[in-house]
Design a protein around this motif. Sequence first.
Motif, PDB file in Angstrom:
ATOM      1  N   ILE A 213     -15.341  31.365  92.684  1.00  0.00           N
ATOM      2  CA  ILE A 213     -15.360  30.409  93.781  1.00  0.00           C
ATOM      3  C   ILE A 213     -14.428  29.257  93.439  1.00  0.00           C
ATOM      4  O   ILE A 213     -14.614  28.557  92.432  1.00  0.00           O
ATOM      5  CB  ILE A 213     -16.783  29.899  94.042  1.00  0.00           C
ATOM      6  N   GLU A 214     -13.422  29.069  94.286  1.00  0.00           N
ATOM      7  CA  GLU A 214     -12.395  28.053  94.044  1.00  0.00           C
ATOM      8  C   GLU A 214     -12.633  26.807  94.898  1.00  0.00           C
ATOM      9  O   GLU A 214     -13.457  26.791  95.806  1.00  0.00           O
ATOM     10  CB  GLU A 214     -11.007  28.611  94.373  1.00  0.00           C
ATOM     11  N   ARG A 215     -11.873  25.762  94.552  1.00  0.00           N
ATOM     12  CA  ARG A 215     -11.873  24.490  95.298  1.00  0.00           C
ATOM     13  C   ARG A 215     -13.268  23.873  95.382  1.00  0.00           C
ATOM     14  O   ARG A 215     -13.691  23.398  96.434  1.00  0.00           O
ATOM     15  CB  ARG A 215     -11.266  24.693  96.685  1.00  0.00           C
ATOM     16  N   VAL A 216     -13.953  23.897  94.254  1.00  0.00           N
ATOM     17  CA  VAL A 216     -15.222  23.167  94.162  1.00  0.00           C
ATOM     18  C   VAL A 216     -14.859  21.723  93.824  1.00  0.00           C
ATOM     19  O   VAL A 216     -14.470  21.429  92.692  1.00  0.00           O
ATOM     20  CB  VAL A 216     -16.137  23.771  93.072  1.00  0.00           C
ATOM     21  N   GLU A 217     -14.987  20.833  94.791  1.00  0.00           N
ATOM     22  CA  GLU A 217     -14.446  19.487  94.631  1.00  0.00           C
ATOM     23  C   GLU A 217     -15.471  18.372  94.769  1.00  0.00           C
ATOM     24  O   GLU A 217     -15.182  17.226  94.441  1.00  0.00           O
ATOM     25  CB  GLU A 217     -13.307  19.270  95.640  1.00  0.00           C
ATOM     26  N   THR A 218     -16.664  18.665  95.274  1.00  0.00           N
ATOM     27  CA  THR A 218     -17.687  17.631  95.453  1.00  0.00           C
ATOM     28  C   THR A 218     -19.024  18.112  94.920  1.00  0.00           C
ATOM     29  O   THR A 218     -19.278  19.320  94.804  1.00  0.00           O
ATOM     30  CB  THR A 218     -17.858  17.269  96.943  1.00  0.00           C
ATOM     31  N   LEU A 219     -19.899  17.159  94.620  1.00  0.00           N
ATOM     32  CA  LEU A 219     -21.241  17.513  94.169  1.00  0.00           C
ATOM     33  C   LEU A 219     -22.003  18.250  95.262  1.00  0.00           C
ATOM     34  O   LEU A 219     -22.811  19.143  94.982  1.00  0.00           O
ATOM     35  CB  LEU A 219     -21.999  16.250  93.757  1.00  0.00           C
ATOM     36  N   GLU A 220     -21.733  17.873  96.522  1.00  0.00           N
ATOM     37  CA  GLU A 220     -22.404  18.519  97.643  1.00  0.00           C
ATOM     38  C   GLU A 220     -22.089  20.018  97.706  1.00  0.00           C
ATOM     39  O   GLU A 220     -22.931  20.827  98.105  1.00  0.00           O
ATOM     40  CB  GLU A 220     -22.005  17.853  98.965  1.00  0.00           C
ATOM     41  N   SER A 221     -20.866  20.375  97.328  1.00  0.00           N
ATOM     42  CA  SER A 221     -20.472  21.782  97.386  1.00  0.00           C
ATOM     43  C   SER A 221     -21.278  22.643  96.422  1.00  0.00           C
ATOM     44  O   SER A 221     -21.420  23.855  96.619  1.00  0.00           O
ATOM     45  CB  SER A 221     -18.974  21.927  97.099  1.00  0.00           C
ATOM     46  N   LEU A 222     -21.831  22.022  95.386  1.00  0.00           N
ATOM     47  CA  LEU A 222     -22.641  22.774  94.434  1.00  0.00           C
ATOM     48  C   LEU A 222     -23.909  23.314  95.080  1.00  0.00           C
ATOM     49  O   LEU A 222     -24.467  24.314  94.623  1.00  0.00           O
ATOM     50  CB  LEU A 222     -23.010  21.890  93.240  1.00  0.00           C
ATOM     51  N   ASP A 223     -24.363  22.647  96.165  1.00  0.00           N
ATOM     52  CA  ASP A 223     -25.568  23.106  96.844  1.00  0.00           C
ATOM     53  C   ASP A 223     -25.393  24.510  97.409  1.00  0.00           C
ATOM     54  O   ASP A 223     -26.371  25.244  97.586  1.00  0.00           O
ATOM     55  CB  ASP A 223     -25.934  22.151  97.993  1.00  0.00           C
ATOM     56  N   TYR A 224     -24.129  24.886  97.706  1.00  0.00           N
ATOM     57  CA  TYR A 224     -23.877  26.176  98.349  1.00  0.00           C
ATOM     58  C   TYR A 224     -23.575  27.293  97.352  1.00  0.00           C
ATOM     59  O   TYR A 224     -23.455  28.450  97.738  1.00  0.00           O
ATOM     60  CB  TYR A 224     -22.715  26.047  99.336  1.00  0.00           C
ATOM     61  N   ILE A 225     -23.433  26.925  96.087  1.00  0.00           N
ATOM     62  CA  ILE A 225     -23.107  27.966  95.114  1.00  0.00           C
ATOM     63  C   ILE A 225     -24.082  28.011  93.951  1.00  0.00           C
ATOM     64  O   ILE A 225     -24.041  28.949  93.161  1.00  0.00           O
ATOM     65  CB  ILE A 225     -21.673  27.792  94.557  1.00  0.00           C
ATOM     66  N   SER A 226     -24.949  27.021  93.822  1.00  0.00           N
ATOM     67  CA  SER A 226     -25.803  26.926  92.640  1.00  0.00           C
ATOM     68  C   SER A 226     -26.749  28.119  92.496  1.00  0.00           C
ATOM     69  O   SER A 226     -27.097  28.508  91.383  1.00  0.00           O
ATOM     70  CB  SER A 226     -26.614  25.630  92.673  1.00  0.00           C
ATOM     71  N   GLU A 227     -27.178  28.689  93.619  1.00  0.00           N
ATOM     72  CA  GLU A 227     -28.112  29.810  93.553  1.00  0.00           C
ATOM     73  C   GLU A 227     -27.423  31.162  93.711  1.00  0.00           C
ATOM     74  O   GLU A 227     -28.087  32.198  93.703  1.00  0.00           O
ATOM     75  CB  GLU A 227     -29.186  29.652  94.636  1.00  0.00           C
ATOM     76  N   GLU A 228     -26.137  31.152  93.876  1.00  0.00           N
ATOM     77  CA  GLU A 228     -25.403  32.400  94.076  1.00  0.00           C
ATOM     78  C   GLU A 228     -24.951  32.993  92.743  1.00  0.00           C
ATOM     79  O   GLU A 228     -24.625  32.275  91.806  1.00  0.00           O
ATOM     80  CB  GLU A 228     -24.186  32.164  94.980  1.00  0.00           C
ATOM     81  N   GLU A 229     -24.900  34.295  92.692  1.00  0.00           N
ATOM     82  CA  GLU A 229     -24.374  34.961  91.517  1.00  0.00           C
ATOM     83  C   GLU A 229     -22.858  35.066  91.640  1.00  0.00           C
ATOM     84  O   GLU A 229     -22.343  35.603  92.622  1.00  0.00           O
ATOM     85  CB  GLU A 229     -24.976  36.358  91.378  1.00  0.00           C
ATOM     86  N   PHE A 230     -22.177  34.556  90.670  1.00  0.00           N
ATOM     87  CA  PHE A 230     -20.723  34.646  90.672  1.00  0.00           C
ATOM     88  C   PHE A 230     -20.235  34.639  89.234  1.00  0.00           C
ATOM     89  O   PHE A 230     -20.948  34.210  88.325  1.00  0.00           O
ATOM     90  CB  PHE A 230     -20.108  33.491  91.458  1.00  0.00           C
ATOM     91  N   PHE A 231     -19.022  35.125  89.042  1.00  0.00           N
ATOM     92  CA  PHE A 231     -18.466  35.194  87.695  1.00  0.00           C
ATOM     93  C   PHE A 231     -17.987  33.830  87.230  1.00  0.00           C
ATOM     94  O   PHE A 231     -18.172  33.445  86.077  1.00  0.00           O
ATOM     95  CB  PHE A 231     -17.313  36.193  87.656  1.00  0.00           C
ATOM     96  N   GLY A 232     -17.338  33.097  88.144  1.00  0.00           N
ATOM     97  CA  GLY A 232     -16.775  31.822  87.739  1.00  0.00           C
ATOM     98  C   GLY A 232     -16.545  30.897  88.920  1.00  0.00           C
ATOM     99  O   GLY A 232     -16.610  31.299  90.084  1.00  0.00           O
ATOM    100  N   CYS A 233     -16.303  29.644  88.612  1.00  0.00           N
ATOM    101  CA  CYS A 233     -15.956  28.662  89.631  1.00  0.00           C
ATOM    102  C   CYS A 233     -14.918  27.712  89.039  1.00  0.00           C
ATOM    103  O   CYS A 233     -14.806  27.558  87.818  1.00  0.00           O
ATOM    104  CB  CYS A 233     -17.185  27.903  90.115  1.00  0.00           C
ATOM    105  N   GLN A 234     -14.160  27.085  89.912  1.00  0.00           N
ATOM    106  CA  GLN A 234     -13.143  26.145  89.467  1.00  0.00           C
ATOM    107  C   GLN A 234     -12.850  25.145  90.572  1.00  0.00           C
ATOM    108  O   GLN A 234     -13.110  25.408  91.742  1.00  0.00           O
ATOM    109  CB  GLN A 234     -11.856  26.883  89.063  1.00  0.00           C
ATOM    110  N   GLY A 235     -12.313  24.006  90.185  1.00  0.00           N
ATOM    111  CA  GLY A 235     -11.989  22.984  91.166  1.00  0.00           C
ATOM    112  C   GLY A 235     -11.917  21.615  90.520  1.00  0.00           C
ATOM    113  O   GLY A 235     -12.254  21.432  89.345  1.00  0.00           O
ATOM    114  N   PHE A 236     -11.491  20.631  91.294  1.00  0.00           N
ATOM    115  CA  PHE A 236     -11.303  19.281  90.782  1.00  0.00           C
ATOM    116  C   PHE A 236     -12.604  18.650  90.283  1.00  0.00           C
ATOM    117  O   PHE A 236     -12.576  17.709  89.491  1.00  0.00           O
ATOM    118  CB  PHE A 236     -10.678  18.391  91.853  1.00  0.00           C
ATOM    119  N   LEU A 237     -13.753  19.135  90.771  1.00  0.00           N
ATOM    120  CA  LEU A 237     -15.016  18.591  90.301  1.00  0.00           C
ATOM    121  C   LEU A 237     -15.175  18.807  88.800  1.00  0.00           C
ATOM    122  O   LEU A 237     -15.763  17.971  88.100  1.00  0.00           O
ATOM    123  CB  LEU A 237     -16.189  19.249  91.049  1.00  0.00           C
ATOM    124  N   PHE A 238     -14.636  19.913  88.301  1.00  0.00           N
ATOM    125  CA  PHE A 238     -14.778  20.262  86.894  1.00  0.00           C
ATOM    126  C   PHE A 238     -13.524  19.931  86.077  1.00  0.00           C
ATOM    127  O   PHE A 238     -13.617  19.531  84.920  1.00  0.00           O
ATOM    128  CB  PHE A 238     -15.080  21.762  86.745  1.00  0.00           C
TER     129      PHE A 238
END
Length: 244
Positions: A213-238
């Motif tokens: 999951i790309e372009r994770v840029e805000t804390l709010e966006s974590l609400d939509y991926i925190s419970e999902e199974e995924f290999f990785g995430c990246q974005g300006f938030l990190f």
Amino acid sequence: MSLECGFKKSIAKRCEDNKVSFDDIRFKFQKVLDNKLNFVGMEILIDPQQLDERSTKQLYESAIFDKQFYLNQLSCINHFFLRGEFFSQMKSREGYLFVNVERSVLCDSDIMLLLSQLNKTVNRFAFKLVIEITERQICIGCNLVQLAFKEIKEKGIYIAADDYDYIQGDFRLAELMSGLYDFVKVDCPRDELELGLLKKLTKSRVRNKKIIIERVETLESLDYISEEEFFGCQGFLFDRGSLI
């Protein structure tokens, strides 16, 4: 292989229109993290900070289709790994290296040779090379590109679908279903509707593919991926990226 296909003239025209000096283009890496924020890889990105607005526009409209751009990019990445400065700061010294490549250049023998050399270099550092095929609809169905995909796989290089459009639908669906892609990179969902569409993709289309999951840029966006199974995430938030 050589660039001898029906798209040659249009690609050549794009390259002729390019006014950006390749010496002015810089690259940076952005870390890819798992759902526990552990390092699992990094993507090489263009850093447009050295370019003005007009040059940046030309870069994405024409320069990224130019063979010389990729010769410079792949050589730069190879030297970055060989310097070893990045790895002296790492707790985990293994992962995946994601590099964007337009499919239109994969039928060039020089590009394929550099990809093979880069793969050998990153393997020495316990990294695995992943070629990200972009969303640009150029050279679709070209036999030379299909042969290049086969050669890439035979060399042990992984392939990712970059910016896969799970919302409107993506022209690479047939390639995805065929097993071409080892990774699928998608934009972070922005609401419940997009989250539902992403879940549908992961359950019905991807399954054994690795979702990033790309372009994770805000804390709010974590609400939509925190419970999902995924290999990785990246974005300006990190990580906003570091020059190579």
